[in-house]
Scaffold this motif. Structure first.
Motif, PDB file in Angstrom:
ATOM      1  N   ALA A  67      -5.948   0.205  10.288  1.00  0.00           N
ATOM      2  CA  ALA A  67      -5.783  -0.171   8.895  1.00  0.00           C
ATOM      3  C   ALA A  67      -6.990   0.275   8.089  1.00  0.00           C
ATOM      4  N   ILE A  68      -6.758   0.516   6.806  1.00  0.00           N
ATOM      5  CA  ILE A  68      -7.822   0.777   5.856  1.00  0.00           C
ATOM      6  C   ILE A  68      -7.522  -0.006   4.580  1.00  0.00           C
ATOM      7  N   ALA A  69      -8.560  -0.320   3.825  1.00  0.00           N
ATOM      8  CA  ALA A  69      -8.400  -0.977   2.533  1.00  0.00           C
ATOM      9  C   ALA A  69      -8.598   0.064   1.434  1.00  0.00           C
ATOM     10  N   VAL A  70      -7.682   0.080   0.469  1.00  0.00           N
ATOM     11  CA  VAL A  70      -7.753   1.057  -0.624  1.00  0.00           C
ATOM     12  C   VAL A  70      -7.542   0.336  -1.948  1.00  0.00           C
ATOM     13  N   GLN A  71      -8.506   0.471  -2.848  1.00  0.00           N
ATOM     14  CA  GLN A  71      -8.396  -0.140  -4.171  1.00  0.00           C
ATOM     15  C   GLN A  71      -7.503   0.716  -5.059  1.00  0.00           C
ATOM     16  N   ALA A  72      -6.573   0.062  -5.747  1.00  0.00           N
ATOM     17  CA  ALA A  72      -5.742   0.738  -6.743  1.00  0.00           C
ATOM     18  C   ALA A  72      -5.022  -0.314  -7.565  1.00  0.00           C
ATOM     19  N   ASP A  73      -5.076  -0.178  -8.858  1.00  0.00           N
ATOM     20  CA  ASP A  73      -4.304  -1.021  -9.767  1.00  0.00           C
ATOM     21  C   ASP A  73      -2.933  -0.384  -9.919  1.00  0.00           C
ATOM     22  N   VAL A  74      -1.889  -1.062  -9.444  1.00  0.00           N
ATOM     23  CA  VAL A  74      -0.561  -0.442  -9.447  1.00  0.00           C
ATOM     24  C   VAL A  74      -0.031  -0.232 -10.856  1.00  0.00           C
ATOM     25  N   ALA A  75      -0.631  -0.882 -11.848  1.00  0.00           N
ATOM     26  CA  ALA A  75      -0.213  -0.671 -13.232  1.00  0.00           C
ATOM     27  C   ALA A  75      -0.761   0.631 -13.806  1.00  0.00           C
ATOM     28  N   ASP A  76      -1.558   1.352 -13.024  1.00  0.00           N
ATOM     29  CA  ASP A  76      -2.147   2.630 -13.423  1.00  0.00           C
ATOM     30  C   ASP A  76      -1.526   3.735 -12.568  1.00  0.00           C
ATOM     31  N   PRO A  77      -0.691   4.589 -13.140  1.00  0.00           N
ATOM     32  CA  PRO A  77      -0.013   5.605 -12.318  1.00  0.00           C
ATOM     33  C   PRO A  77      -0.975   6.558 -11.620  1.00  0.00           C
ATOM     34  N   ALA A  78      -2.101   6.866 -12.251  1.00  0.00           N
ATOM     35  CA  ALA A  78      -3.072   7.751 -11.591  1.00  0.00           C
ATOM     36  C   ALA A  78      -3.658   7.078 -10.363  1.00  0.00           C
ATOM     37  N   ALA A  79      -3.922   5.777 -10.452  1.00  0.00           N
ATOM     38  CA  ALA A  79      -4.451   5.039  -9.309  1.00  0.00           C
ATOM     39  C   ALA A  79      -3.427   4.981  -8.180  1.00  0.00           C
ATOM     40  N   VAL A  80      -2.156   4.848  -8.530  1.00  0.00           N
ATOM     41  CA  VAL A  80      -1.110   4.854  -7.511  1.00  0.00           C
ATOM     42  C   VAL A  80      -1.078   6.200  -6.796  1.00  0.00           C
ATOM     43  N   GLY A  81      -1.231   7.279  -7.533  1.00  0.00           N
ATOM     44  CA  GLY A  81      -1.278   8.598  -6.909  1.00  0.00           C
ATOM     45  C   GLY A  81      -2.433   8.714  -5.930  1.00  0.00           C
ATOM     46  N   ARG A  82      -3.589   8.169  -6.312  1.00  0.00           N
ATOM     47  CA  ARG A  82      -4.752   8.220  -5.417  1.00  0.00           C
ATOM     48  C   ARG A  82      -4.523   7.351  -4.176  1.00  0.00           C
ATOM     49  N   LEU A  83      -3.780   6.261  -4.331  1.00  0.00           N
ATOM     50  CA  LEU A  83      -3.457   5.408  -3.189  1.00  0.00           C
ATOM     51  C   LEU A  83      -2.668   6.189  -2.140  1.00  0.00           C
ATOM     52  N   PHE A  84      -1.670   6.927  -2.580  1.00  0.00           N
ATOM     53  CA  PHE A  84      -0.887   7.751  -1.659  1.00  0.00           C
ATOM     54  C   PHE A  84      -1.730   8.892  -1.097  1.00  0.00           C
ATOM     55  N   ASP A  85      -2.585   9.486  -1.928  1.00  0.00           N
ATOM     56  CA  ASP A  85      -3.475  10.549  -1.443  1.00  0.00           C
ATOM     57  C   ASP A  85      -4.323  10.052  -0.276  1.00  0.00           C
ATOM     58  N   ARG A  86      -4.878   8.865  -0.442  1.00  0.00           N
ATOM     59  CA  ARG A  86      -5.762   8.318   0.601  1.00  0.00           C
ATOM     60  C   ARG A  86      -4.978   8.014   1.876  1.00  0.00           C
ATOM     61  N   ALA A  87      -3.772   7.467   1.714  1.00  0.00           N
ATOM     62  CA  ALA A  87      -2.955   7.173   2.890  1.00  0.00           C
ATOM     63  C   ALA A  87      -2.626   8.444   3.662  1.00  0.00           C
ATOM     64  N   GLU A  88      -2.273   9.485   2.932  1.00  0.00           N
ATOM     65  CA  GLU A  88      -1.931  10.751   3.582  1.00  0.00           C
ATOM     66  C   GLU A  88      -3.152  11.396   4.223  1.00  0.00           C
ATOM     67  N   ALA A  89      -4.287  11.328   3.570  1.00  0.00           N
ATOM     68  CA  ALA A  89      -5.505  11.918   4.126  1.00  0.00           C
ATOM     69  C   ALA A  89      -5.947  11.197   5.388  1.00  0.00           C
ATOM     70  N   GLU A  90      -5.787   9.873   5.407  1.00  0.00           N
ATOM     71  CA  GLU A  90      -6.262   9.076   6.542  1.00  0.00           C
ATOM     72  C   GLU A  90      -5.287   9.093   7.718  1.00  0.00           C
ATOM     73  N   PHE A  91      -3.976   9.015   7.416  1.00  0.00           N
ATOM     74  CA  PHE A  91      -2.994   8.817   8.481  1.00  0.00           C
ATOM     75  C   PHE A  91      -1.941   9.926   8.577  1.00  0.00           C
ATOM     76  N   GLY A  92      -1.954  10.896   7.662  1.00  0.00           N
ATOM     77  CA  GLY A  92      -1.059  12.043   7.784  1.00  0.00           C
ATOM     78  C   GLY A  92       0.238  11.955   7.019  1.00  0.00           C
ATOM     79  N   GLY A  93       0.553  10.817   6.429  1.00  0.00           N
ATOM     80  CA  GLY A  93       1.796  10.678   5.683  1.00  0.00           C
ATOM     81  C   GLY A  93       2.089   9.213   5.429  1.00  0.00           C
ATOM     82  N   VAL A  94       3.218   8.944   4.776  1.00  0.00           N
ATOM     83  CA  VAL A  94       3.631   7.578   4.481  1.00  0.00           C
ATOM     84  C   VAL A  94       5.102   7.422   4.825  1.00  0.00           C
TER      85      VAL A  94
END
Length: 257
Positions: A67-94
């Motif tokens: 597991a990893i912790a990732v900060q992102a305000d879901v009300a911010d679409p750019a932050a949501v994009g970064r959340l998925f970016d981090r998940a893919e970078a760390e674990f290869g996909g979602v």
């Protein structure tokens, strides 16, 4: 005559990956721990409670999970994009997205007493936050993925004092049904969970002891739900046994409605 079983649509990957929004505490934390126990690598999303999120990650890792912790305000679409970016970078996909992040109003607030600030906050997180995260999930989930949204049993109860909150969650249920159809051919299911009163800090905030006692006794089972009760439902919807469940809202409320 023997009919051959259809092949599973689940992604053929050794480790499936789940993003759980708003999972630093309460129901979200219970969902993150449960999915980790189910074998998922989990992204514990939080808006501001970094210590709580890191604590959940520590529990998962101590139990042998990833597991990893990732900060992102879901009300911010750019932050949501970064959340998925981090998940893919760390674990290869979602593979699974659980839209747990949400806010409730402070106690009973009749529509006439709902100020613009509360209205905007409920709309921003409960509707826009779910929308932004679903939109990213539709674009980026692997084949055979799962989207699990969060509604509330207040939609069915239609309790006075919850008009705007219930309206935001009714919108989530509608998006759930429609997006399930829009994803035809992708092997991705979209469902929602609608908890009843559940013993979390979010539930207790702003309520009198009398209101809590009343809500506790509403269900025929005569208790509040526990976060683990809801996590078990999410586990089912995220797993292979729920492959034929799609476009549904599951009310997990002890029989209130």
């Amino acid at each position: 005559m023997t009919v051959a079983a259809e092949p599973s649509t689940l992604a053929p990957t050794a480790t499936r990956v789940a993003i759980v929004t708003g999972s630093s505490r309460g129901i979200g934390a219970a969902v993150a721990r449960r999915l980790a126990a189910d074998g998922f690598a989990v992204v514990v999303n939080y808006a501001g409670r970094v210590a709580d999120a890191e604590h959940v990650v520590g529990e998962i890792v101590a139990a042998g999970g990833r597991a990893i912790a990732v900060q992102a305000d879901v009300a911010d679409p750019a932050a949501v994009g970064r959340l998925f970016d981090r998940a893919e970078a760390e674990f290869g996909g979602v593979d699974v997205v659980v839209n747990n992040a949400g806010v409730i109003q402070p106690g009973l607030v009749p529509l006439v007493d709902t100020d613009d600030a509360l209205l905007d906050r409920l709309l921003a997180i409960n509707i826009k936050g779910t929308f932004y995260t679903m939109r990213a999930a539709v674009q980026r989930l692997r084949k055979g993925g799962r989207i699990v949204n969060f509604s509330t049993s207040v939609v069915g109860l239609a309790l006075p004092g919850y008009a705007v909150y219930a309206a935001t969650k009714a919108a989530v249920e509608t998006m759930t049904r429609i997006v399930a159809k829009e994803l035809r051919g992708r092997g991705i299911s979209v469902n929602a969970v609608a908890p009843g009163p559940t013993a979390t800090d979010l539930f207790f905030d702003g309520k009198t002891p009398e209101q809590i006692e009343h809500l506790t006794k509403l269900a025929p089972l005569e208790r509040l739900g526990r976060p683990e009760d809801i996590a078990r439902v999410v586990s089912f919807l995220a797993g292979p046994e729920a492959e034929w469940v799609n476009g549904q809202t599951v009310r997990a409320n002890g029989g209130i409605v």
